[in-house]
Design a protein around this motif. Structure first.
Motif, PDB file in Angstrom:
ATOM      1  N   SER A  89     -47.641  31.356 -21.789  1.00 46.13           N
ATOM      2  CA  SER A  89     -46.380  32.086 -21.726  1.00 46.13           C
ATOM      3  C   SER A  89     -45.677  31.590 -20.470  1.00 46.13           C
ATOM      4  O   SER A  89     -46.234  31.671 -19.375  1.00 46.13           O
ATOM      5  N   ILE A  90     -44.469  31.033 -20.635  1.00 42.64           N
ATOM      6  CA  ILE A  90     -43.770  30.436 -19.495  1.00 42.64           C
ATOM      7  C   ILE A  90     -42.291  30.834 -19.512  1.00 42.64           C
ATOM      8  O   ILE A  90     -41.755  31.234 -20.546  1.00 42.64           O
ATOM      9  N   ALA A  91     -41.658  30.707 -18.367  1.00 41.78           N
ATOM     10  CA  ALA A  91     -40.229  30.979 -18.230  1.00 41.78           C
ATOM     11  C   ALA A  91     -39.671  30.096 -17.122  1.00 41.78           C
ATOM     12  O   ALA A  91     -40.351  29.820 -16.137  1.00 41.78           O
ATOM     13  N   PHE A  92     -38.422  29.666 -17.309  1.00 40.75           N
ATOM     14  CA  PHE A  92     -37.755  28.904 -16.257  1.00 40.75           C
ATOM     15  C   PHE A  92     -37.412  29.824 -15.104  1.00 40.75           C
ATOM     16  O   PHE A  92     -37.054  30.991 -15.299  1.00 40.75           O
ATOM     17  N   GLU A  93     -37.505  29.299 -13.896  1.00 39.58           N
ATOM     18  CA  GLU A  93     -37.002  29.998 -12.720  1.00 39.58           C
ATOM     19  C   GLU A  93     -35.529  29.613 -12.621  1.00 39.58           C
ATOM     20  O   GLU A  93     -35.206  28.459 -12.303  1.00 39.58           O
ATOM     21  N   THR A  94     -34.653  30.531 -12.959  1.00 40.66           N
ATOM     22  CA  THR A  94     -33.230  30.196 -13.033  1.00 40.66           C
ATOM     23  C   THR A  94     -32.359  31.437 -12.863  1.00 40.66           C
ATOM     24  O   THR A  94     -32.806  32.558 -13.164  1.00 40.66           O
ATOM     25  N   ASP A  95     -31.132  31.209 -12.411  1.00 45.92           N
ATOM     26  CA  ASP A  95     -30.129  32.272 -12.349  1.00 45.92           C
ATOM     27  C   ASP A  95     -29.225  32.244 -13.575  1.00 45.92           C
ATOM     28  O   ASP A  95     -28.407  33.140 -13.757  1.00 45.92           O
ATOM     29  N   ASP A  96     -29.362  31.214 -14.404  1.00 47.42           N
ATOM     30  CA  ASP A  96     -28.515  31.039 -15.583  1.00 47.42           C
ATOM     31  C   ASP A  96     -29.024  31.909 -16.732  1.00 47.42           C
ATOM     32  O   ASP A  96     -30.117  31.679 -17.251  1.00 47.42           O
ATOM     33  N   PRO A  97     -28.250  32.909 -17.158  1.00 48.71           N
ATOM     34  CA  PRO A  97     -28.704  33.792 -18.238  1.00 48.71           C
ATOM     35  C   PRO A  97     -29.026  33.039 -19.536  1.00 48.71           C
ATOM     36  O   PRO A  97     -29.880  33.476 -20.302  1.00 48.71           O
ATOM     37  N   ALA A  98     -28.375  31.910 -19.779  1.00 47.69           N
ATOM     38  CA  ALA A  98     -28.616  31.134 -21.002  1.00 47.69           C
ATOM     39  C   ALA A  98     -29.970  30.415 -20.961  1.00 47.69           C
ATOM     40  O   ALA A  98     -30.431  29.917 -21.993  1.00 47.69           O
ATOM     41  N   MET A  99     -30.602  30.335 -19.794  1.00 51.79           N
ATOM     42  CA  MET A  99     -31.886  29.644 -19.654  1.00 51.79           C
ATOM     43  C   MET A  99     -33.044  30.602 -19.405  1.00 51.79           C
ATOM     44  O   MET A  99     -34.179  30.184 -19.255  1.00 51.79           O
ATOM     45  N   ARG A 100     -32.741  31.887 -19.370  1.00 51.24           N
ATOM     46  CA  ARG A 100     -33.777  32.886 -19.085  1.00 51.24           C
ATOM     47  C   ARG A 100     -34.526  33.289 -20.351  1.00 51.24           C
ATOM     48  O   ARG A 100     -34.006  33.193 -21.451  1.00 51.24           O
ATOM     49  N   GLY A 101     -35.718  33.786 -20.144  1.00 52.79           N
ATOM     50  CA  GLY A 101     -36.504  34.339 -21.234  1.00 52.79           C
ATOM     51  C   GLY A 101     -37.890  33.753 -21.286  1.00 52.79           C
ATOM     52  O   GLY A 101     -38.118  32.612 -20.904  1.00 52.79           O
ATOM     53  N   GLU A 102     -38.801  34.562 -21.752  1.00 51.58           N
ATOM     54  CA  GLU A 102     -40.190  34.133 -21.882  1.00 51.58           C
ATOM     55  C   GLU A 102     -40.358  33.284 -23.140  1.00 51.58           C
ATOM     56  O   GLU A 102     -39.885  33.641 -24.209  1.00 51.58           O
ATOM     57  N   MET A 103     -41.021  32.153 -22.968  1.00 52.44           N
ATOM     58  CA  MET A 103     -41.320  31.248 -24.073  1.00 52.44           C
ATOM     59  C   MET A 103     -42.828  31.224 -24.266  1.00 52.44           C
ATOM     60  O   MET A 103     -43.579  31.394 -23.315  1.00 52.44           O
TER      61      MET A 103
END
Length: 153
Positions: A89-103
């Motif tokens: 389970s991974i997620a980008f470290e980002t401030d961009d809402p379009a790139m957020r979320g658990e994958m």
């Protein structure tokens, strides 16, 4: 959220492929697309173990998800079945809402009928800002590198 699903044949035994999925040095070698370098910050290869990896573009130009030229993701190992499956389970470290979320990344290994290993990679929950075709191409290139690494022994 979308899904990338890829099959890849590797001319190496499942045990060798599985080891390369859980070795930080191997990850830094194969799990990075061409044109990028990798830094493995944390890689605790056990269920519940932490993961944190940065991929940095070699040339200026492409924008990173975390910093100007870097994509950093963090997460954990959800499930490990020796020589058969790795679930992260991974997620980008980002401030961009379009790139957020658990994958969720599920890598499943099976003996191939023609010898070697059949690897099924399923990447679920891609953020809306990640084009599925770009993700698929990046994974294809990385799986080619994985095959080259483990086939060389």
């Amino acid at each position: 959220m979308s899904v990338t699903r890829l099959r890849h044949h590797v001319k190496a035994p499942r045990a060798r492929v599985y080891r390369a999925l859980l070795d930080a040095h191997a990850i830094a070698t194969w799990r990075v697309p061409p044109g990028m370098s990798s830094q493995v910050h944390v890689f605790e290869a056990r269920e519940g173990g932490a993961i944190r990896v940065s991929l940095t573009y070699d040339a200026p130009g492409p924008a990173g998800k975390t910093t100007a030229h870097t994509d950093t993701y963090q997460g954990r190992f959800v499930k490990l079945v020796p020589d058969e499956q790795v679930v992260e389970s991974i997620a980008f470290e980002t401030d961009d809402p379009a790139m957020r979320g658990e994958m969720t990344l599920t890598l499943t290994l099976r003996d191939a009928p023609t010898g070697g290993t059949e690897l099924l990679a399923v990447h679920e929950g891609l953020p809306s800002g990640v084009r599925p075709e770009d993700n698929a191409e990046g994974w294809r290139l990385s799986l080619d590198r994985l095959a080259a690494l483990v086939e060389a022994g």
